[in-house]
Design an enzyme around this catalytic site. Structure first.
Site, PDB file in Angstrom:
ATOM      1  N   GLY A   1       0.827  -1.212   0.000  1.00 20.30           N
ATOM      2  CA  GLY A   1       0.000   0.000   0.000  1.00 20.30           C
ATOM      3  C   GLY A   1       0.857   1.256   0.000  1.00 20.30           C
TER       4      GLY A   1
ATOM      5  CB  ALA B   1      -2.501   6.245  -1.566  1.00 18.37           C
ATOM      6  N   GLY B   2      -1.427   7.465   0.981  1.00 14.44           N
ATOM      7  CA  GLY B   2      -1.617   7.488   2.439  1.00 14.44           C
ATOM      8  C   GLY B   2      -0.397   7.127   3.262  1.00 14.44           C
TER       9      GLY B   2
ATOM     10  NE  ARG C   1      -5.489  -2.488  -5.443  1.00 12.46           N
ATOM     11  CZ  ARG C   1      -6.683  -2.234  -4.970  1.00 12.46           C
ATOM     12  NH1 ARG C   1      -7.674  -3.065  -5.197  1.00 12.46           N
ATOM     13  NH2 ARG C   1      -6.912  -1.146  -4.273  1.00 12.46           N
ATOM     14  NE  ARG C   2      -4.108   3.554  -6.494  1.00  9.50           N
ATOM     15  CZ  ARG C   2      -4.615   4.427  -5.625  1.00  9.50           C
ATOM     16  NH1 ARG C   2      -5.298   5.473  -6.062  1.00  9.50           N
ATOM     17  NH2 ARG C   2      -4.460   4.258  -4.335  1.00  9.50           N
TER      18      ARG C   2
ATOM     19  CG  ASN D   1      -0.065   0.879   4.873  1.00 10.92           C
ATOM     20  OD1 ASN D   1      -0.657   1.496   5.754  1.00 10.92           O
ATOM     21  ND2 ASN D   1      -0.083   1.264   3.596  1.00 10.92           N
TER      22      ASN D   1
ATOM     23  CE1 TYR E   1     -10.509  -1.045   7.777  1.00 10.31           C
ATOM     24  CE2 TYR E   1     -11.380   0.245   9.606  1.00 10.31           C
ATOM     25  CZ  TYR E   1     -10.344  -0.071   8.740  1.00 10.31           C
ATOM     26  OH  TYR E   1      -9.133   0.572   8.854  1.00 10.31           O
TER      27      TYR E   1
ATOM     28  CD  GLU F   1      -5.474   8.112  -2.792  1.00 14.85           C
ATOM     29  OE1 GLU F   1      -5.769   6.977  -3.206  1.00 14.85           O
ATOM     30  OE2 GLU F   1      -4.596   8.815  -3.319  1.00 14.85           O
TER      31      GLU F   1
HETATM   32  P1  NDP Z   1      -5.248   4.865   1.468  1.00 12.42           P
HETATM   33  O1  NDP Z   1      -6.523   4.503   0.770  1.00 12.42           O
HETATM   34  O2  NDP Z   1      -4.725   6.248   1.313  1.00 12.42           O
HETATM   35  O3  NDP Z   1      -4.093   3.836   1.035  1.00 12.42           O
HETATM   36  C1  NDP Z   1      -4.359   2.464   0.981  1.00 12.42           C
HETATM   37  C2  NDP Z   1      -3.221   1.763   0.252  1.00 12.42           C
HETATM   38  O4  NDP Z   1      -3.506   0.359   0.212  1.00 12.42           O
HETATM   39  C3  NDP Z   1      -3.060   2.227  -1.168  1.00 12.42           C
HETATM   40  O5  NDP Z   1      -1.700   2.375  -1.470  1.00 12.42           O
HETATM   41  C4  NDP Z   1      -3.656   1.094  -1.995  1.00 12.42           C
HETATM   42  O6  NDP Z   1      -2.956   1.001  -3.235  1.00 12.42           O
HETATM   43  C5  NDP Z   1      -3.319  -0.106  -1.110  1.00 12.42           C
HETATM   44  N1  NDP Z   1      -4.152  -1.262  -1.378  1.00 12.42           N
HETATM   45  C6  NDP Z   1      -5.492  -1.398  -1.215  1.00 12.42           C
HETATM   46  N2  NDP Z   1      -5.896  -2.604  -1.628  1.00 12.42           N
HETATM   47  C7  NDP Z   1      -4.780  -3.251  -2.076  1.00 12.42           C
HETATM   48  C8  NDP Z   1      -4.546  -4.524  -2.647  1.00 12.42           C
HETATM   49  N3  NDP Z   1      -5.540  -5.408  -2.869  1.00 12.42           N
HETATM   50  N4  NDP Z   1      -3.273  -4.855  -3.001  1.00 12.42           N
HETATM   51  C9  NDP Z   1      -2.267  -3.988  -2.808  1.00 12.42           C
HETATM   52  N5  NDP Z   1      -2.429  -2.767  -2.287  1.00 12.42           N
HETATM   53  C10 NDP Z   1      -3.681  -2.404  -1.928  1.00 12.42           C
HETATM   54  O7  NDP Z   1      -5.503   4.511   3.002  1.00 12.42           O
HETATM   55  P2  NDP Z   1      -4.589   4.654   4.314  1.00 12.42           P
HETATM   56  O8  NDP Z   1      -3.199   5.000   3.988  1.00 12.42           O
HETATM   57  O9  NDP Z   1      -5.333   5.488   5.255  1.00 12.42           O
HETATM   58  O10 NDP Z   1      -4.692   3.151   4.826  1.00 12.42           O
HETATM   59  C11 NDP Z   1      -3.571   2.322   5.060  1.00 12.42           C
HETATM   60  C12 NDP Z   1      -3.942   1.325   6.134  1.00 12.42           C
HETATM   61  O11 NDP Z   1      -4.272   2.020   7.327  1.00 12.42           O
HETATM   62  C13 NDP Z   1      -5.141   0.446   5.824  1.00 12.42           C
HETATM   63  O12 NDP Z   1      -4.870  -0.860   6.275  1.00 12.42           O
HETATM   64  C14 NDP Z   1      -6.267   1.077   6.642  1.00 12.42           C
HETATM   65  O13 NDP Z   1      -7.248   0.149   7.002  1.00 12.42           O
HETATM   66  C15 NDP Z   1      -5.494   1.546   7.853  1.00 12.42           C
HETATM   67  N6  NDP Z   1      -6.103   2.603   8.640  1.00 12.42           N
HETATM   68  C16 NDP Z   1      -6.465   3.806   8.074  1.00 12.42           C
HETATM   69  C17 NDP Z   1      -7.002   4.803   8.880  1.00 12.42           C
HETATM   70  C18 NDP Z   1      -7.460   6.114   8.341  1.00 12.42           C
HETATM   71  O14 NDP Z   1      -8.271   6.778   9.000  1.00 12.42           O
HETATM   72  N7  NDP Z   1      -6.970   6.568   7.207  1.00 12.42           N
HETATM   73  C19 NDP Z   1      -7.138   4.622  10.332  1.00 12.42           C
HETATM   74  C20 NDP Z   1      -6.761   3.307  10.790  1.00 12.42           C
HETATM   75  C21 NDP Z   1      -6.235   2.373   9.980  1.00 12.42           C
HETATM   76  P3  NDP Z   1      -3.588   0.625  -4.650  1.00 12.42           P
HETATM   77  O15 NDP Z   1      -5.008   1.108  -4.658  1.00 12.42           O
HETATM   78  O16 NDP Z   1      -2.690   1.332  -5.620  1.00 12.42           O
HETATM   79  O17 NDP Z   1      -3.473  -0.873  -4.709  1.00 12.42           O
HETATM   80  C1  8X3 Z   2      -9.947   3.774  10.292  1.00  4.47           C
HETATM   81  C2  8X3 Z   2     -10.357   4.466  11.531  1.00  4.47           C
HETATM   82  O1  8X3 Z   2     -12.335   5.190  12.903  1.00  4.47           O
HETATM   83  O2  8X3 Z   2     -12.572   5.280  10.489  1.00  4.47           O
HETATM   84  O3  8X3 Z   2      -9.446   2.518  10.581  1.00  4.47           O
HETATM   85  O4  8X3 Z   2     -12.585   3.167  11.617  1.00  4.47           O
HETATM   86  S1  8X3 Z   2     -12.045   4.511  11.641  1.00  4.47           S
END
Ligand code: NDP
Ligand code: 8X3
Length: 251
Positions: free
Chosen positions: A9, A12-13, A34-35, A84, A150, A186
């Site tokens: 991952g 992004a993020g 994936r991207r 991640n 989730y 994202e």
């Molecule tokens: P983003 O959507 O910004 O990033 C998610 C990343 O995961 C992207 O790079 C995406 O890349 C990748 N991803 C998703 N599905 C796949 C797949 N099947 N194979 C490979 N890569 C994948 O989100 P965050 O950075 O916020 O999220 C990262 C992690 O943090 C996640 O596990 C999320 O559950 C967790 N999280 C997020 C929170 C929040 O509030 N933002 C809070 C708590 C936890 P691509 O689409 O290019 O494959």
């Molecule tokens: C993401 C945090 O609070 O949106 O894991 O579930 S919350």
């Protein structure tokens, strides 16, 4: 000494922010997502000697096996695995949620994470060196309406992380579960299937965490002395709290 860090991952993020931080520290990053276009841009930005772009869908078991075993020799010894990649889809209650969304979350947040870990852990144990960082969530600790599958996937990540440590206690391998609260990435755009207005609403009128806040936690956990294992880090925005039980009353 420079470490090899595999981040899922990383397009992004949190993953993207962490990739930049590790490279700034002098580490080398294998960036998975994936991207591929985004990974290539990152490679151009950070340099091919510092970043290896590995287009990978973590739900594709065969792809994981094939791609990991075809890594160039100099990128094979992974010191830090950051699981991640993950997502939330939807906030509908359980009885109207899409089953396909649930399956995608289970395939990505649980099966993808387990699969990557199982493939990379043996080499860490063999080399007596390694750190697995899993990205859980406060949703794995505190229930909320619409969090159903989730939150359950992130509860899995929490227990899996603790159980990994139980198996690895005789080794120097470390395992950390990082549990962020609301962070503006994202994440919500994905959760609301591209509805940007709904996604923006999640962060309206409050100051959410940033991707960089979480990247800082990830890097910090890896920088502790070898005898220190950070089991978990729970981090929320100052304006977010676990606010107790929900009671429905007939009016
Ligand atoms: P983003 O959507 O910004 O990033 C998610 C990343 O995961 C992207 O790079 C995406 O890349 C990748 N991803 C998703 N599905 C796949 C797949 N099947 N194979 C490979 N890569 C994948 O989100 P965050 O950075 O916020 O999220 C990262 C992690 O943090 C996640 O596990 C999320 O559950 C967790 N999280 C997020 C929170 C929040 O509030 N933002 C809070 C708590 C936890 P691509 O689409 O290019 O494959
Ligand atoms: C993401 C945090 O609070 O949106 O894991 O579930 S919350």
């Amino acid at each position: 000494m420079s470490r090899t860090v595999l981040i899922t991952g990383a397009s992004a993020g949190f993953g993207l922010a962490a990739a930049k931080r590790f490279v700034a520290l002098g580490d080398r990053v294998i960036a998975c997502a994936r991207r591929n276009n985004r990974l290539q841009e990152l490679r151009t930005e950070l340099g091919a000697e510092n970043l290896y772009a590995l287009p990978l869908d973590v739900t594709d078991t065969l792809q994981i096996e094939t791609l990991l075993s075809s890594l160039p020799v100099e990128w094979r010894e992974i010191d830090v695995l950051i699981n991640n990649a993950g997502l939330a889809l939807g906030t509908n209650p359980a009885h109207t949620a899409l089953l396909s969304d649930w399956e995608t979350m289970i395939d990505t947040n649980i099966k993808g994470l387990v699969n990557l870990t199982r493939h990379i852990l043996p080499s860490m144990v063999e080399r007596n060196k390694g750190h697995v960082i899993n990205i859980g969530s406060i949703a794995g600790d505190y229930p909320y309406p619409g969090g159903n599958t989730y939150g359950a996937t992130k509860a899995f990540v929490k227990q899996f992380s603790l159980n990994l440590m139980a198996d690895l206690v005789e080794t120097p391998i470390r395992v950390t579960n990082i549990e962020p609260g609301a962070a503006e990435t994202e994440f919500s755009i994905v959760r609301y299937h591209g509805d940007k207005e709904k996604a923006d609403g999640v962060y309206a009128g409050m100051q959410p965490l940033t991707a960089d806040d979480i990247a800082e936690c990830i890097v910090w956990a890896t920088q502790q002395p070898a005898h220190v294992n950070i089991n978990r880090i729970e981090v929320m925005p100052t304006n977010q709290a676990s606010a107790g039980l929900k009671t429905y009353r007939e009016s």
